[in-house]
Write a protein that holds these residues in place. Structure first.
Motif, PDB file in Angstrom:
ATOM      1  N   GLU A   1      -7.555   5.251 -10.388  1.00 26.20           N
ATOM      2  CA  GLU A   1      -6.881   6.279  -9.767  1.00 26.20           C
ATOM      3  C   GLU A   1      -5.913   7.157 -10.743  1.00 26.20           C
ATOM      4  OE1 GLU A   1      -5.292   5.655  -5.859  1.00 26.20           O
ATOM      5  OE2 GLU A   1      -7.042   4.426  -5.239  1.00 26.20           O
TER       6      GLU A   1
ATOM      7  N   LYS B   1       2.023   6.261  -7.059  1.00 28.78           N
ATOM      8  CA  LYS B   1       0.787   7.506  -7.534  1.00 28.78           C
ATOM      9  C   LYS B   1       1.135   8.816  -7.444  1.00 28.78           C
ATOM     10  CE  LYS B   1      -2.707   7.609  -5.433  1.00 28.78           C
ATOM     11  NZ  LYS B   1      -4.079   7.602  -4.782  1.00 28.78           N
TER      12      LYS B   1
ATOM     13  N   ASN C   1      -0.447  -2.744 -11.667  1.00 28.14           N
ATOM     14  CA  ASN C   1      -1.685  -2.385 -12.335  1.00 28.14           C
ATOM     15  C   ASN C   1      -2.454  -3.454 -12.507  1.00 28.14           C
ATOM     16  OD1 ASN C   1      -0.638   0.309 -13.053  1.00 28.14           O
ATOM     17  ND2 ASN C   1       0.567  -0.526 -14.753  1.00 28.14           N
TER      18      ASN C   1
ATOM     19  N   ARG D   1       2.481   1.744  -3.528  1.00 28.26           N
ATOM     20  CA  ARG D   1       1.449   2.220  -4.573  1.00 28.26           C
ATOM     21  C   ARG D   1       1.070   3.742  -4.303  1.00 28.26           C
ATOM     22  NH1 ARG D   1      -1.865  -2.110  -2.957  1.00 28.26           N
ATOM     23  NH2 ARG D   1      -3.181  -0.646  -2.104  1.00 28.26           N
TER      24      ARG D   1
ATOM     25  N   TYR E   1      -6.773   0.867  -8.602  1.00 28.40           N
ATOM     26  CA  TYR E   1      -5.562   1.633  -8.815  1.00 28.40           C
ATOM     27  C   TYR E   1      -5.607   1.945 -10.136  1.00 28.40           C
ATOM     28  CZ  TYR E   1      -0.767   2.557  -8.096  1.00 28.40           C
ATOM     29  OH  TYR E   1       0.616   3.292  -8.197  1.00 28.40           O
TER      30      TYR E   1
ATOM     31  N   LYS F   1       0.956  -1.208  -0.099  1.00 30.50           N
ATOM     32  CA  LYS F   1       0.116  -0.156  -0.157  1.00 30.50           C
ATOM     33  C   LYS F   1       1.065   1.277   0.024  1.00 30.50           C
ATOM     34  CE  LYS F   1      -3.871   2.024   2.345  1.00 30.50           C
ATOM     35  NZ  LYS F   1      -4.745   1.812   3.614  1.00 30.50           N
TER      36      LYS F   1
END
Length: 72
Positions: free
Chosen positions: A43, A16, A35, A12, A40, A9
């Motif tokens: 987002e 991002k 991916n 990621r 995700y 988490k």
């Protein structure tokens, strides 16, 4: 894939954040990581839309050994 969900988490979120930081209309950003999560991908789509640019998802369907050979 990471075994620890907490670390995944955090990773990621970091990826991002960097995509958001570097993505511009006239710049190509390639994110080659995790991916597989539908939310995700969404987002990332929203980040691209906010930057007024497009997003493309490329799925490479190949076996592990062939992928290793390509990377050498």
């Amino acid at each position: 894939y990471l075994i620890d969900p907490t670390k995944e988490k955090i990773l990621r979120a970091s990826l991002k954040s960097n995509v958001k930081k570097y993505l511009e209309k006239d710049r190509v950003v390639i994110l080659d990581s995790m991916n597989y999560i539908k939310g995700y991908r969404y987002e990332l789509y929203c980040i691209a839309r906010e930057a007024m640019t497009t997003i493309t998802l490329v799925w490479c369907d190949t076996d592990k050994e062939t992928a290793k050979q390509w990377c050498e």
